[in-house]
Design a protein around this motif. Structure first.
Motif, PDB file in Angstrom:
ATOM      1  N   LEU A 136       0.831  -1.208   0.000  1.00 42.11           N
ATOM      2  CA  LEU A 136       0.000   0.000   0.000  1.00 42.11           C
ATOM      3  C   LEU A 136       0.868   1.261   0.000  1.00 42.11           C
ATOM      4  N   MET A 137       1.937   1.269   0.785  1.00 38.79           N
ATOM      5  CA  MET A 137       2.822   2.435   0.820  1.00 38.79           C
ATOM      6  C   MET A 137       3.475   2.653  -0.548  1.00 38.79           C
ATOM      7  N   ALA A 138       3.844   1.573  -1.221  1.00 33.63           N
ATOM      8  CA  ALA A 138       4.414   1.678  -2.570  1.00 33.63           C
ATOM      9  C   ALA A 138       3.368   2.219  -3.547  1.00 33.63           C
ATOM     10  N   ALA A 139       2.118   1.827  -3.365  1.00 32.54           N
ATOM     11  CA  ALA A 139       1.041   2.326  -4.235  1.00 32.54           C
ATOM     12  C   ALA A 139       0.825   3.825  -4.022  1.00 32.54           C
ATOM     13  N   TYR A 140       0.851   4.281  -2.774  1.00 32.30           N
ATOM     14  CA  TYR A 140       0.756   5.721  -2.505  1.00 32.30           C
ATOM     15  C   TYR A 140       1.877   6.456  -3.241  1.00 32.30           C
ATOM     16  N   ALA A 141       3.089   5.960  -3.098  1.00 33.42           N
ATOM     17  CA  ALA A 141       4.245   6.607  -3.724  1.00 33.42           C
ATOM     18  C   ALA A 141       4.100   6.629  -5.247  1.00 33.42           C
TER      19      ALA A 141
END
Length: 157
Positions: A136-141
């Protein structure tokens, strides 16, 4: 579950307001929501559109590419031709929301579904949400979104 919900709602509407529904949509019958619903991947839908000359651009007769989104008009045309409920699955991830879980067998596809009904079009969509915080954090980025604004979503993991 979506299939059962749609069928149950159709039965209740027919029981409680069938006369009004037949006034609005004279061709509607419960046969239109007969189970089991057809399951069709996005790739199958693209293939169907190509084989039945349902175009991305009707005027210039341009067919859909494999990873194109299918807009409402062509999607309804396909659904009306098939004339039965369709559970469309496995969409290219780039045309869906960033938080949708990727399919295990192909990370370029989402683990999601749209319910398409003849004479109506899409009536509901759903997906698994990313459960892995790192993903999820990679998707935000990737989307250029600050996770700070989505703390309530992130903290559910």
């Amino acid at each position: 579950a979506i299939e059962d919900l749609a069928h149950d709602v159709a039965e209740r509407v027919m029981q409680l307001g069938g006369d009004l529904l037949r006034t609005i949509n004279p061709s509607f019958t419960l046969d239109k929501v007969k189970r089991p619903f057809r399951v069709m991947t996005h790739a199958d839908a693209i293939r169907y559109c190509r084989e039945h000359n349902i175009y991305k651009d009707k005027e210039r007769q341009i067919h859909f590419a494999d990873d194109d989104d299918i807009p409402e008009g062509p999607e309804r045309e396909m659904t009306d031709q098939i004339n039965e409920p369709i559970l469309m699955t496995r969409f290219p991830a780039h045309i869906k929301s960033f938080y949708m879980q990727r399919a295990d067998e192909n990370r370029e596809l989402t683990d999601s579904v749209d319910l398409l009904m003849p004479g109506v079009g899409e009536i509901v969509g759903g997906s698994m949400r990313m459960w892995n915080k790192d993903e999820l954090m990679a998707a935000y980025a990737r989307e250029g979104i600050s996770p700070t604004n989505y703390y309530w979503f992130t903290e559910q993991r």
